[in-house]
Design an enzyme around this catalytic site. Structure first.
Site, PDB file in Angstrom:
ATOM      1  N   LYS A 117      66.701  -6.519   2.969  1.00  0.00           N
ATOM      2  CA  LYS A 117      65.996  -7.698   2.441  1.00  0.00           C
ATOM      3  C   LYS A 117      66.232  -7.853   0.948  1.00  0.00           C
ATOM      4  O   LYS A 117      66.623  -6.926   0.250  1.00  0.00           O
ATOM      5  CB  LYS A 117      64.522  -7.640   2.821  1.00  0.00           C
ATOM      6  CG  LYS A 117      64.404  -7.879   4.331  1.00  0.00           C
ATOM      7  CD  LYS A 117      63.063  -8.270   4.825  1.00  0.00           C
ATOM      8  CE  LYS A 117      63.197  -8.629   6.320  1.00  0.00           C
ATOM      9  NZ  LYS A 117      61.957  -8.597   7.032  1.00  0.00           N
TER      10      LYS A 117
ATOM     11  N   ARG B  98      62.359  -1.457  11.694  1.00  0.00           N
ATOM     12  CA  ARG B  98      63.379  -2.368  12.238  1.00  0.00           C
ATOM     13  C   ARG B  98      64.532  -2.425  11.244  1.00  0.00           C
ATOM     14  O   ARG B  98      64.343  -2.902  10.130  1.00  0.00           O
ATOM     15  CB  ARG B  98      62.747  -3.751  12.430  1.00  0.00           C
ATOM     16  CG  ARG B  98      63.678  -4.816  12.943  1.00  0.00           C
ATOM     17  CD  ARG B  98      62.967  -6.174  12.971  1.00  0.00           C
ATOM     18  NE  ARG B  98      63.823  -7.226  13.466  1.00  0.00           N
ATOM     19  CZ  ARG B  98      64.720  -7.870  12.727  1.00  0.00           C
ATOM     20  NH1 ARG B  98      64.877  -7.574  11.449  1.00  0.00           N
ATOM     21  NH2 ARG B  98      65.474  -8.823  13.250  1.00  0.00           N
TER      22      ARG B  98
HETATM   23  N1  PMM Z   1      62.721  -9.778   9.796  1.00  0.00           N
HETATM   24  C1  PMM Z   1      63.658 -10.623  10.232  1.00  0.00           C
HETATM   25  C2  PMM Z   1      63.697 -11.047  11.565  1.00  0.00           C
HETATM   26  N2  PMM Z   1      62.785 -10.597  12.453  1.00  0.00           N
HETATM   27  N3  PMM Z   1      60.908  -9.274  12.941  1.00  0.00           N
HETATM   28  C3  PMM Z   1      59.966  -8.446  12.544  1.00  0.00           C
HETATM   29  N4  PMM Z   1      59.050  -8.002  13.433  1.00  0.00           N
HETATM   30  N5  PMM Z   1      59.884  -8.014  11.252  1.00  0.00           N
HETATM   31  C4  PMM Z   1      60.757  -8.412  10.306  1.00  0.00           C
HETATM   32  O1  PMM Z   1      60.608  -7.992   9.142  1.00  0.00           O
HETATM   33  C5  PMM Z   1      61.786  -9.321  10.688  1.00  0.00           C
HETATM   34  C6  PMM Z   1      61.819  -9.729  12.041  1.00  0.00           C
HETATM   35  C7  PMM Z   1      64.678 -11.133   9.259  1.00  0.00           C
HETATM   36  O2  PMM Z   1      65.731 -10.257   9.105  1.00  0.00           O
HETATM   37  P1  PMM Z   1      67.156 -10.379   9.905  1.00  0.00           P
HETATM   38  O3  PMM Z   1      67.698 -11.748   9.620  1.00  0.00           O
HETATM   39  O4  PMM Z   1      67.970  -9.315   9.342  1.00  0.00           O
HETATM   40  O5  PMM Z   1      66.924 -10.180  11.363  1.00  0.00           O
END
Ligand code: PMM
Length: 417
Positions: free
Chosen positions: A216, A251
């Site tokens: 992030k 995650r």
């Molecule tokens: N961040 C992203 C997408 N989905 N889901 C949860 N539960 N928590 C998060 O922090 C989260 C998520 C955005 O990141 P990406 O584009 O790398 O998937």
């Protein structure tokens, strides 16, 4: 392959974005065969769950029609689940959630905390799956208007508490529920750091906790300008280890790096008593009050974290007039063997009473400095005869500092003369 209960805590969830435009892996896994191969690789690297998403949540990303989302994710969910891999579906759409669970997903990961689709809670209540409520204040287009927090850890916990209540009212039992602070979603860097430093607020909600720090922007801010996004993986892994004892799952994109960082963290934690006596020795070096030899009880302590008090301390007129929130952490060192042996409250310090005494001491007569406030708190803690040393930290998260910052605090260590 990765049955529930088998995975060590915290679990590592691998991110698999089946999108053309996710900010770090967009376009790489649109082909189901490539997605399946990546899912397998993430499991081999240590993931216990693969989180499959078909819509990018990146600021500025185009919303995706639910049919397009489903066409992207369902073949991948089905293929992974058919191999016995535990799958989470990252969606805000109730129909996609239902179709993914039908295809074998075990978890619905809803970054909107059920605020985007009014049908979500009733749909999930009837499905055999876990449900992730992430903290959300709306789509990225509105983040600029909704990124203010009085104290992010408390505000996020309060808002998630309301979402948990709504989920339970809809019939989703708490043992199916997860919460997630939603790092980066309508949060500035300082809010992300405050949330990570105060995860206990989320733990207190009673559901399992996941955090998503991976790649992030607030991590990118610690790297040289223009550093490729993959360079954030090392920082993600460090954070994984640092928060490991306060979360149930992480995650991440680079599963191998976080899994290795967690192995280091677990090895260190397993050496607990040795690590504890090293800390006691260090503390002894800093405090004349420490017993000369590190007796077995000198690591015993009661810790109160994140106590909040509203007070009027500060050097500026507006601080004196309007007041602001102060956050206090207290560690009280005392020998807890007697209390434990006899299961007797009188032989220890009642932490509820101590918390009230600390807050009362902070909320009285305004002074200029948080140093003075910390001394006052230390005196309250040491008024308990059993306490031989205390560490007090006073945070002033809304201090009048003109540059962006996450927190300012003063820590003092005081013992008996
Ligand atoms: N961040 C992203 C997408 N989905 N889901 C949860 N539960 N928590 C998060 O922090 C989260 C998520 C955005 O990141 P990406 O584009 O790398 O998937």
């Amino acid at each position: 392959m990765t049955g529930e209960g088998v995975a060590p805590r915290p679990e590592v969830w691998g991110v698999l974005n089946v999108t053309p435009d996710s900010f770090s892996d967009g376009g790489r896994y649109l082909d189901p065969a490539a997605a399946l191969a990546q899912g397998r690789a993430l499991v081999a690297a240590g993931a216990s769950v693969i989180d499959v998403g078909g819509e990018s949540t990146r600021p500025g990303a185009e919303p995706v029609a639910p049919e397009v989302e489903r066409a992207r994710v369902l073949p991948v969910v089905a293929a992974l689940a058919a191999e016995g891999i535990r799958v989470s579906i990252d969606t805000m759409n109730a129909e996609t959630a239902a179709a993914a669970v039908e295809a074998g997903a075990a978890i619905v990961n809803d970054v909107s905390g059920a605020l985007a689709d009014p049908a979500m809670l009733a749909t999930v209540a009837a499905l055999p799956c876990d449900y992730m409520l992430m903290h959300w204040r709306g789509p990225s287009a509105v983040w600029d208007q909704v990124s203010d927090y009085a104290w992010a850890p408390r505000d996020v916990a309060d808002e998630l508490r309301a979402r948990l209540a709504a989920a339970q009212e809809a019939g989703i039992a708490v043992d199916r529920l997860w919460v997630d602070p939603g790092l980066g979603f309508a949060k500035r860097a300082e809010h992300n750091w405050q949330l990570l430093a105060h995860l206990d607020e989320l733990r207190a909600l009673g559901a399992r906790v996941l955090v998503g720090t991976s790649r992030k922007r607030f991590l990118g801010a610690l790297l040289p300008d223009g550093a490729p996004v993959e360079e954030r993986d090392l920082l993600t892994a460090v954070l994984s280890a640092l928060v490991a004892d306060r979360v149930d799952a992480l995650r991440v994109h680079d599963v191998a790096a976080s899994a290795r960082a967690l192995a280091v963290q677990r090895s260190l934690a397993a050496a607990g008593p040795a690590a504890a006596s090293a800390i006691v020795a260090l503390e002894g070096a800093y405090s004349a009050a420490a017993p000369a030899s590190a007796a077995p009880h000198t690591g015993d302590r009661i810790t109160l974290s994140g106590l909040r008090a509203f007070a009027h301390h500060g050097v500026f007129d507006h601080e004196r007039r309007d007041g602001q929130e102060f956050v206090i952490d207290v560690v009280a060192h005392l020998d807890l063997r007697g209390a434990a042996a006899n299961d007797e409250l009188a032989a220890t310090v009642h932490y509820g009473e101590l918390a009230e005494q600390v807050v009362a001491a902070v909320e009285t007569d305004p002074v200029d400095l948080i140093e003075t406030v910390a001394e006052r708190v230390a005196a309250v803690v040491l008024a308990h005869a059993a306490v031989w040393q205390t560490t007090v930290t006073v945070h002033k998260p809304q201090a009048p500092i003109t540059v962006p910052f996450s927190d300012v605090s003063v820590t003092i260590v005081r013992g008996r003369p």
